[in-house]
Scaffold this motif. Structure first.
Motif, mmCIF file in Angstrom:
data_model
loop_
_atom_site.group_PDB
_atom_site.id
_atom_site.type_symbol
_atom_site.label_atom_id
_atom_site.label_comp_id
_atom_site.label_asym_id
_atom_site.label_seq_id
_atom_site.Cartn_x
_atom_site.Cartn_y
_atom_site.Cartn_z
ATOM 1 N N VAL A 8 0.816 -1.303 0.051
ATOM 2 C CA VAL A 8 0.154 0.183 -0.036
ATOM 3 C C VAL A 8 1.039 1.374 0.036
ATOM 4 N N ARG A 9 1.810 1.124 0.842
ATOM 5 C CA ARG A 9 2.657 2.239 0.790
ATOM 6 C C ARG A 9 3.395 2.578 -0.490
ATOM 7 N N CYS A 10 3.961 1.480 -1.267
ATOM 8 C CA CYS A 10 4.510 1.531 -2.256
ATOM 9 C C CYS A 10 3.549 2.193 -3.521
ATOM 10 N N PHE A 11 2.275 1.818 -3.547
ATOM 11 C CA PHE A 11 1.587 2.269 -4.572
ATOM 12 C C PHE A 11 0.937 3.707 -4.343
ATOM 13 N N TYR A 12 0.946 4.078 -3.135
ATOM 14 C CA TYR A 12 0.542 5.387 -2.786
ATOM 15 C C TYR A 12 1.524 6.067 -2.271
ATOM 16 N N SER A 13 2.681 6.142 -2.695
ATOM 17 C CA SER A 13 3.925 6.905 -2.275
ATOM 18 C C SER A 13 3.635 8.104 -2.812
ATOM 19 N N LYS A 14 4.116 9.387 -1.832
ATOM 20 C CA LYS A 14 3.957 10.859 -2.160
ATOM 21 C C LYS A 14 5.113 11.357 -1.665
ATOM 22 N N GLU A 15 5.783 12.075 -2.451
ATOM 23 C CA GLU A 15 6.904 13.012 -2.027
ATOM 24 C C GLU A 15 7.668 12.459 -1.224
ATOM 25 N N GLU A 16 7.918 11.297 -1.621
ATOM 26 C CA GLU A 16 9.299 10.372 -1.102
ATOM 27 C C GLU A 16 10.496 10.519 -2.047
ATOM 28 N N ALA A 17 11.459 10.118 -1.627
ATOM 29 C CA ALA A 17 12.567 10.103 -2.157
ATOM 30 C C ALA A 17 12.485 8.989 -3.222
ATOM 31 N N VAL A 18 11.746 8.273 -3.095
ATOM 32 C CA VAL A 18 11.680 7.080 -4.238
ATOM 33 C C VAL A 18 10.404 7.079 -4.834
ATOM 34 N N SER A 19 9.681 8.051 -4.711
ATOM 35 C CA SER A 19 8.297 8.138 -5.335
ATOM 36 C C SER A 19 8.257 8.269 -7.046
ATOM 37 N N SER A 20 9.112 8.892 -7.398
ATOM 38 C CA SER A 20 9.091 9.034 -8.897
ATOM 39 C C SER A 20 9.480 7.639 -9.598
ATOM 40 N N GLN A 21 10.449 7.300 -9.076
ATOM 41 C CA GLN A 21 11.091 5.818 -9.645
ATOM 42 C C GLN A 21 9.709 4.643 -9.021
ATOM 43 N N LEU A 22 9.321 4.792 -7.855
ATOM 44 C CA LEU A 22 8.145 3.936 -7.573
ATOM 45 C C LEU A 22 7.021 3.860 -8.744
ATOM 46 N N ASN A 23 6.768 5.299 -8.806
ATOM 47 C CA ASN A 23 5.593 5.316 -9.765
ATOM 48 C C ASN A 23 5.708 4.508 -11.080
ATOM 49 N N SER A 24 7.072 4.832 -12.007
ATOM 50 C CA SER A 24 7.290 4.038 -12.914
ATOM 51 C C SER A 24 7.451 2.711 -12.773
ATOM 52 N N MET A 25 7.819 2.226 -11.744
ATOM 53 C CA MET A 25 7.902 0.686 -11.797
ATOM 54 C C MET A 25 6.296 0.455 -11.387
ATOM 55 N N ASN A 26 5.573 0.965 -10.859
ATOM 56 C CA ASN A 26 4.226 0.614 -10.588
ATOM 57 C C ASN A 26 3.515 0.504 -11.820
ATOM 58 N N THR A 27 3.610 1.602 -12.734
ATOM 59 C CA THR A 27 3.004 1.441 -13.987
ATOM 60 C C THR A 27 3.300 0.413 -14.839
ATOM 61 N N GLU A 28 4.907 0.000 -14.848
ATOM 62 C CA GLU A 28 5.242 -1.054 -15.559
ATOM 63 C C GLU A 28 4.617 -2.382 -15.142
ATOM 64 N N LEU A 29 4.668 -2.543 -13.772
ATOM 65 C CA LEU A 29 4.100 -3.625 -13.082
ATOM 66 C C LEU A 29 2.683 -3.953 -13.625
ATOM 67 N N THR A 30 1.831 -2.842 -13.386
ATOM 68 C CA THR A 30 0.394 -2.981 -13.773
ATOM 69 C C THR A 30 0.315 -3.141 -15.204
ATOM 70 N N ASP A 31 0.886 -2.691 -16.115
ATOM 71 C CA ASP A 31 1.017 -2.883 -17.551
ATOM 72 C C ASP A 31 1.184 -4.566 -17.939
ATOM 73 N N ASN A 32 2.421 -4.973 -17.031
ATOM 74 C CA ASN A 32 2.678 -6.613 -17.325
ATOM 75 C C ASN A 32 1.385 -7.532 -16.695
ATOM 76 N N ALA A 33 1.025 -7.062 -15.382
ATOM 77 C CA ALA A 33 -0.161 -7.727 -15.152
ATOM 78 C C ALA A 33 -1.254 -7.915 -15.958
ATOM 79 N N ALA A 34 -1.769 -6.674 -16.703
ATOM 80 C CA ALA A 34 -2.613 -6.675 -17.731
ATOM 81 C C ALA A 34 -2.559 -7.620 -18.855
ATOM 82 N N GLU A 35 -1.363 -7.689 -19.087
ATOM 83 C CA GLU A 35 -1.024 -8.645 -20.339
ATOM 84 C C GLU A 35 -1.247 -10.036 -19.900
ATOM 85 N N SER A 36 -0.683 -10.433 -18.633
ATOM 86 C CA SER A 36 -1.154 -11.722 -18.208
ATOM 87 C C SER A 36 -2.577 -12.101 -18.093
ATOM 88 N N TYR A 37 -3.228 -11.082 -17.649
ATOM 89 C CA TYR A 37 -4.697 -11.374 -17.498
ATOM 90 C C TYR A 37 -5.594 -11.726 -18.730
#
Length: 225
Positions: free
Chosen positions: A123-152
């Motif tokens: 939950v913290r990873c997917f709703y991270s805001k204004e953290e030192a890792v937020s920018s990279q997490l957002n990119s990784m979350n998008t990639e993970l979500t896209d990959n999951a959609a392909e599987s489904y």
């Protein structure tokens, strides 16, 4: 153990960590997961992680260069745990989109019940805001979500949907409803009840199935249940 996220090159970055006995790796992962699940990234203390893992802070940074690397490693670890336990042979046998979504959701609930710290960490990873890792997490979350959609969508029988209905949009709606549910709980500072969330999830799926499926397939679903 965990493999590197496909968006980054691991090289020998975690070589020393992976040379540890599996039990020791697990101990460090669990300690870090607990601390990061209970605190925002900035407030998570690496001294606490090291103490819980029974190692020195120097050893922790010997295995991981810094707190950021450790945090992103945990993200990869969690993603791989989910992937390996959801995308099994039974998952690929399911050709009905709603049944595949249900199967994935039940697997996630089972994993989260066994690993309670993973839930808060995710939950913290997917709703991270204004953290030192937020920018990279957002990119990784998008990639993970896209990959999951392909599987489904792989091998799904889209003929069950009414003409003009997009299976992709139905899947997206399910994700939005789930995100909205979690966001609402976080705003109210309510604890997530996995059983209650799954009950709500089932109701959403049945409503969408009724609206989106052709009549003959609704009858078929009723016979199956």
């Amino acid at each position: 153990m965990c493999t590197c996220h496909p968006g980054r090159k691991e090289g020998n970055m975690y070589e020393k960590f992976h040379e540890l006995p599996v039990e020791k790796q697990t101990c460090i992962i669990n300690a870090a997961m607990e601390v990061f699940s209970k605190n925002e990234y900035k407030q998570a203390n690496t001294d606490d992680i090291a103490a819980r893992a029974g190692i020195s802070k120097g050893s922790l940074f010997y295995y991981f260069h810094n707190k950021r690397d450790l945090y992103l490693y945990l993200y990869d670890y969690t993603a791989n745990v989910m992937k390996s336990q959801i995308l099994d042979k039974d998952f690929w046998k399911i050709t009905d989109l709603f049944e595949r979504i249900r199967y994935g959701a039940l697997c996630k609930v089972r994993i989260l019940k066994k690993n309670p710290h993973i839930l808060d960490f995710c939950v913290r990873c997917f709703y991270s805001k204004e953290e030192a890792v937020s920018s990279q997490l957002n990119s990784m979350n998008t990639e993970l979500t896209d990959n999951a959609a392909e599987s489904y969508f792989a091998g799904i029988d889209c003929s069950k949907f009414k003409d003009g209905v997009s299976a992709q949009k139905v899947y997206q709606m399910m994700n939005w409803m789930s995100d909205g549910y979690i966001h609402s709980k976080r705003m109210k500072e309510d604890a997530l009840d996995l059983e209650q969330m799954m009950k709500e999830f089932e109701e959403w799926m049945e409503m969408l199935r009724t609206m989106m499926y052709k009549e003959e397939y609704l009858h078929e679903c009723n016979r199956d249940t």
